[in-house]
Design a protein around this motif. Structure first.
Motif, PDB file in Angstrom:
ATOM      1  N   MET A   1      -4.002   6.064   7.580  1.00  0.00           N
ATOM      2  CA  MET A   1      -5.302   5.350   7.220  1.00  0.00           C
ATOM      3  C   MET A   1      -6.300   6.440   6.355  1.00  0.00           C
ATOM      4  SD  MET A   1      -5.884   2.786  10.356  1.00  0.00           S
ATOM      5  CE  MET A   1      -4.911   1.680  11.037  1.00  0.00           C
ATOM      6  N   ALA A   2      -6.669   7.521   6.978  1.00  0.00           N
ATOM      7  CA  ALA A   2      -7.518   8.408   6.293  1.00  0.00           C
ATOM      8  C   ALA A   2      -7.080   8.890   5.162  1.00  0.00           C
ATOM      9  CB  ALA A   2      -7.693   9.350   7.131  1.00  0.00           C
ATOM     10  N   ASP A   3      -5.415   9.044   4.878  1.00  0.00           N
ATOM     11  CA  ASP A   3      -4.820   9.610   3.843  1.00  0.00           C
ATOM     12  C   ASP A   3      -5.107   8.218   2.631  1.00  0.00           C
ATOM     13  OD1 ASP A   3      -3.938  11.442   2.262  1.00  0.00           O
ATOM     14  OD2 ASP A   3      -1.729  10.899   2.792  1.00  0.00           O
ATOM     15  N   LEU A   4      -4.808   7.082   3.134  1.00  0.00           N
ATOM     16  CA  LEU A   4      -4.655   5.740   2.378  1.00  0.00           C
ATOM     17  C   LEU A   4      -6.242   5.683   1.682  1.00  0.00           C
ATOM     18  CD1 LEU A   4      -2.593   2.864   4.357  1.00  0.00           C
ATOM     19  CD2 LEU A   4      -2.440   3.775   1.985  1.00  0.00           C
ATOM     20  N   ALA A   5      -7.373   5.861   2.566  1.00  0.00           N
ATOM     21  CA  ALA A   5      -8.567   5.890   1.815  1.00  0.00           C
ATOM     22  C   ALA A   5      -8.788   6.576   0.902  1.00  0.00           C
ATOM     23  CB  ALA A   5      -9.509   5.880   3.124  1.00  0.00           C
TER      24      ALA A   5
ATOM     25  N   LEU B   1       0.832  -1.198   0.126  1.00  0.00           N
ATOM     26  CA  LEU B   1       0.023  -0.009   0.020  1.00  0.00           C
ATOM     27  C   LEU B   1       0.845   1.246   0.145  1.00  0.00           C
ATOM     28  CD1 LEU B   1      -2.885  -0.982   2.593  1.00  0.00           C
ATOM     29  CD2 LEU B   1      -2.882  -0.935   0.003  1.00  0.00           C
ATOM     30  N   TYR B   2       2.066   1.228   0.655  1.00  0.00           N
ATOM     31  CA  TYR B   2       2.944   2.584   0.879  1.00  0.00           C
ATOM     32  C   TYR B   2       3.730   2.407  -0.647  1.00  0.00           C
ATOM     33  CZ  TYR B   2       6.529   5.700   2.185  1.00  0.00           C
ATOM     34  OH  TYR B   2       7.453   6.536   2.282  1.00  0.00           O
TER      35      TYR B   2
ATOM     36  N   PHE C   1      -9.870   0.148   2.443  1.00  0.00           N
ATOM     37  CA  PHE C   1     -10.153  -0.529   1.003  1.00  0.00           C
ATOM     38  C   PHE C   1     -11.573  -0.102   0.407  1.00  0.00           C
ATOM     39  CE2 PHE C   1      -6.606  -3.262   2.325  1.00  0.00           C
ATOM     40  CZ  PHE C   1      -5.946  -3.319   1.353  1.00  0.00           C
ATOM     41  N   GLY C   2     -12.668  -0.034   1.444  1.00  0.00           N
ATOM     42  CA  GLY C   2     -13.877   0.359   1.150  1.00  0.00           C
ATOM     43  C   GLY C   2     -14.545  -0.876   0.732  1.00  0.00           C
ATOM     44  N   VAL C   3     -15.928  -0.791   0.688  1.00  0.00           N
ATOM     45  CA  VAL C   3     -16.893  -1.835   0.638  1.00  0.00           C
ATOM     46  C   VAL C   3     -16.901  -2.310  -0.831  1.00  0.00           C
ATOM     47  CG1 VAL C   3     -19.586  -2.584   0.560  1.00  0.00           C
ATOM     48  CG2 VAL C   3     -18.295  -1.400   2.438  1.00  0.00           C
TER      49      VAL C   3
ATOM     50  N   ASP D   1      -7.040  -0.350  -9.449  1.00  0.00           N
ATOM     51  CA  ASP D   1      -7.428  -1.349 -10.349  1.00  0.00           C
ATOM     52  C   ASP D   1      -6.187  -1.668 -10.682  1.00  0.00           C
ATOM     53  OD1 ASP D   1      -8.488  -2.887 -12.055  1.00  0.00           O
ATOM     54  OD2 ASP D   1      -8.551  -1.751 -13.841  1.00  0.00           O
ATOM     55  N   THR D   2      -5.254  -2.357  -9.690  1.00  0.00           N
ATOM     56  CA  THR D   2      -3.758  -2.787 -10.047  1.00  0.00           C
ATOM     57  C   THR D   2      -3.621  -4.321  -9.345  1.00  0.00           C
ATOM     58  OG1 THR D   2      -3.018  -1.513  -8.095  1.00  0.00           O
ATOM     59  CG2 THR D   2      -2.795  -0.612 -10.286  1.00  0.00           C
ATOM     60  N   ASN D   3      -2.710  -4.942  -9.604  1.00  0.00           N
ATOM     61  CA  ASN D   3      -2.661  -6.388  -8.999  1.00  0.00           C
ATOM     62  C   ASN D   3      -1.898  -6.076  -7.643  1.00  0.00           C
ATOM     63  OD1 ASN D   3      -3.833  -7.774 -10.720  1.00  0.00           O
ATOM     64  ND2 ASN D   3      -1.743  -8.081 -12.068  1.00  0.00           N
ATOM     65  N   THR D   4      -0.964  -4.911  -7.594  1.00  0.00           N
ATOM     66  CA  THR D   4      -0.463  -4.827  -6.276  1.00  0.00           C
ATOM     67  C   THR D   4      -1.369  -4.458  -5.143  1.00  0.00           C
ATOM     68  OG1 THR D   4       1.547  -3.695  -7.377  1.00  0.00           O
ATOM     69  CG2 THR D   4       1.281  -3.418  -5.126  1.00  0.00           C
ATOM     70  N   VAL D   5      -2.257  -3.790  -5.237  1.00  0.00           N
ATOM     71  CA  VAL D   5      -3.526  -3.312  -4.136  1.00  0.00           C
ATOM     72  C   VAL D   5      -4.202  -4.559  -4.190  1.00  0.00           C
ATOM     73  CG1 VAL D   5      -5.618  -2.046  -3.880  1.00  0.00           C
ATOM     74  CG2 VAL D   5      -3.515  -0.969  -5.078  1.00  0.00           C
ATOM     75  N   ARG D   6      -4.472  -5.404  -4.932  1.00  0.00           N
ATOM     76  CA  ARG D   6      -5.157  -6.695  -4.866  1.00  0.00           C
ATOM     77  C   ARG D   6      -4.345  -7.758  -3.895  1.00  0.00           C
ATOM     78  NH1 ARG D   6      -6.187  -5.925 -10.326  1.00  0.00           N
ATOM     79  NH2 ARG D   6      -7.994  -5.111 -10.789  1.00  0.00           N
ATOM     80  N   ALA D   7      -3.066  -7.830  -4.254  1.00  0.00           N
ATOM     81  CA  ALA D   7      -2.017  -8.510  -3.312  1.00  0.00           C
ATOM     82  C   ALA D   7      -2.126  -8.023  -2.093  1.00  0.00           C
ATOM     83  CB  ALA D   7      -0.815  -8.400  -4.105  1.00  0.00           C
ATOM     84  N   ALA D   8      -2.048  -6.712  -1.915  1.00  0.00           N
ATOM     85  CA  ALA D   8      -1.704  -6.102  -0.487  1.00  0.00           C
ATOM     86  C   ALA D   8      -3.233  -6.469   0.236  1.00  0.00           C
ATOM     87  CB  ALA D   8      -1.884  -4.791  -0.678  1.00  0.00           C
ATOM     88  N   PHE D   9      -4.311  -6.500  -0.285  1.00  0.00           N
ATOM     89  CA  PHE D   9      -5.521  -7.017   0.318  1.00  0.00           C
ATOM     90  C   PHE D   9      -5.636  -8.278   0.865  1.00  0.00           C
ATOM     91  CE2 PHE D   9      -9.892  -8.396   0.044  1.00  0.00           C
ATOM     92  CZ  PHE D   9     -10.613  -7.489   0.681  1.00  0.00           C
TER      93      PHE D   9
END
Length: 491
Positions: free
Chosen positions: A192-196, A183-184, A267-269, A204-212
């Motif tokens: 956390m608020a800034d991440l959101a 995520l960083y 991440f959001g709903v 829409d990236t595989n990196t964020v999906r992997a982080a999740f």
């Protein structure tokens, strides 16, 4: 002082921990730990009051404004978690004075209470921080101290249980750290608020999906969500009575809070439950936990292990609430989190009373205890009825709200209702095993041999609390609804 309450929430326990180790006068380490727990309880109560109207308290450590500095951020969700953890710590330490004196040699007690305060500080830090990496740091503080505390158990198997938890806990924490690192890398921030705010641009990236995936799996290990629960039975079963009480009431709840915070706030709903298939995964694993954990609880001969597998099942109920992806579902899950903390602490305290007198927590040790330890077994029965979900108890209230929330979710909701009902029926079986041994068999030695008042008072305080919150539901229900609103808004 009021402006510095978020910092004091952590500083009190962190500052008092070394004092427990340094001031080795008999009884003083316990007194320091108890006073520190009362201090954290007072602070968390004030923070809860401040945020009860929906306000958010933001505190920048060292005067650095977020997102550049580490932020402590308190809303209606984590203020409830802070209040839960600090209140459970305070009442556990009331129980601890006599229990620790019986189970742990005097030379080890200063280190024990120092580690207890470090664990408390870590759990409170996880709940209050608004920084993702800081959450990992506090997770490690609580985990490292927990490994030490579990190893203090009288049974030699406490060491292997502690080591098993260390290995699995390290795997979970490492996966969480990898996810935070991803995520960083994608956003350049840890707040956390800034991440959101920044994640939608790179979602829409595989990196964020992997982080999740890394974060969800890592925290699921810490939650002990089946089948990632294998560390929990040993940790609860062989730890000293005080640590079984405290961990059952707090540790998995704080980890579940962290999962809620990442999934719903960061991440959001839409991403977590629409783009990623989190809902069917959580529903499947939570259902496995409810039914499988209950079945395994029925087979146990150690009452601590029975209650540990029961906790695996109860965690399943909480996750089912979250998996409904609705404000009502999240509120019901949070409500069960709070009620289960009270119920399970009461049950483990009753078991601690039995261990104090009998030196054993096997099912055979409970034979005839309804006659020889009537007050202890009375508290256990009340906790057991609440665990089942009998009306007029706290357990019934949270299960009722889970069912109401599920009925609004269509076919998957009907499935969840069926799982809740099956789990409740199975819980009757394992609670009944203890009741049968205590009330329908003769004791080995006739005559009263009740636990001392120092143990009975906190045990019965929690037993009465399970009834109180089963009758007067406004506080817990409103607090859980406010917590859900903090992460779900009006949705």
């Amino acid at each position: 002082m009021i402006a510095n309450l978020p910092a004091l929430q952590i500083v009190i326990a962190l500052a008092c921990a070394p004092l427990c180790f340094i001031l080795r006068v008999r009884g003083l380490p316990w007194l320091i730990a108890f006073v520190a727990s009362l201090g954290t309880l007072a602070v968390s109560t004030l923070l809860f009051v401040q945020t009860s109207n929906g306000a958010v308290v933001s505190y920048g450590m060292g005067g650095w404004e977020p997102p550049y500095g580490i932020e402590f951020r308190v809303d209606r969700l984590n203020s409830l978690i802070l209040l839960l953890v600090s209140s459970m710590a305070a009442i556990t330490l009331v129980f601890a004075r006599a229990s620790v004196a019986r189970e742990i040699r005097a030379a080890g007690q200063p280190i024990f209470f120092a580690a207890f305060l470090l664990c408390l500080a870590g759990l409170l830090g996880m709940a209050i921080t608004g920084d993702a990496f800081n959450l990992f740091v506090f997770l490690e503080i609580s985990s490292l101290s927990t490994y030490l505390l579990i190893s203090y158990g009288n049974d030699r198997r406490a060491l292997s249980a502690s080591f098993q938890y260390l290995v699995l806990g390290t795997i979970g924490a490492t996966m969480l750290l990898i996810g935070i690192g991803f995520l960083y890398m994608m956003t350049g921030t840890l707040n956390m608020a800034d991440l959101a705010a920044r994640l939608p641009a790179v979602m829409d990236t595989n990196t964020v999906r992997a982080a999740f995936a890394f974060i969800v799996i890592g925290l699921s290990i810490k939650i002990a969500l089946a089948p990632l629960h294998i560390w929990l039975p040993g940790a609860y079963g062989y730890a000293p009575s005080v640590i079984s009480i405290f961990l059952a009431a707090t540790a998995t709840k704080v980890a579940l809070y962290a999962l809620i915070r990442f999934v719903f706030t960061i991440f959001g709903v839409d991403f977590a439950f629409a783009e990623m298939p989190l809902q069917p995964i959580l529903v499947t694993l939570a259902s496995l936990a409810v039914i499988g954990g209950s079945i395994l609880a029925i087979t146990q001969r150690s009452i601590k292990h029975l209650l540990a597998y029961s906790s695996v099942a109860q965690i399943g109920y909480m996750v089912l609430g979250i998996a409904m992806v609705s404000a009502a579902g999240v509120a019901a899950g949070v409500l069960h989190m709070v009620n289960h903390a009270i119920i399970k602490a009461c049950l483990f305290m009753a078991v601690g009373c039995v261990f104090y007198r009998k030196g054993s927590v096997s099912l055979d040790a409970f034979r005839g205890l309804g006659k020889t330890m009537p007050w202890t077994m009375g508290a256990f029965v009340i906790g057991g009825l609440s665990l089942i979900g009998v009306p007029l108890t706290a357990g019934f209230v949270s299960k009722w709200y889970l069912i109401l929330a599920a009925l609004d979710r269509g076919m998957i909701g009907i499935f969840i209702v069926a799982v809740i009902l099956i789990g409740s029926l199975l819980s009757i079986a394992y609670v009944w095993r203890v009741v049968e041994a205590a009330y329908f068999t003769e004791p080995e030695i006739a005559g009263r041999n009740e636990a001392p008042m120092a143990l009975l008072v906190p045990t019965w305080a929690l037993a009465l609390a399970t009834i109180w919150f089963g009758l007067q539901t406004s506080f817990t229900v409103n607090a859980a609804a406010g917590a859900a609103q903090a992460v779900m808004g009006g949705g």
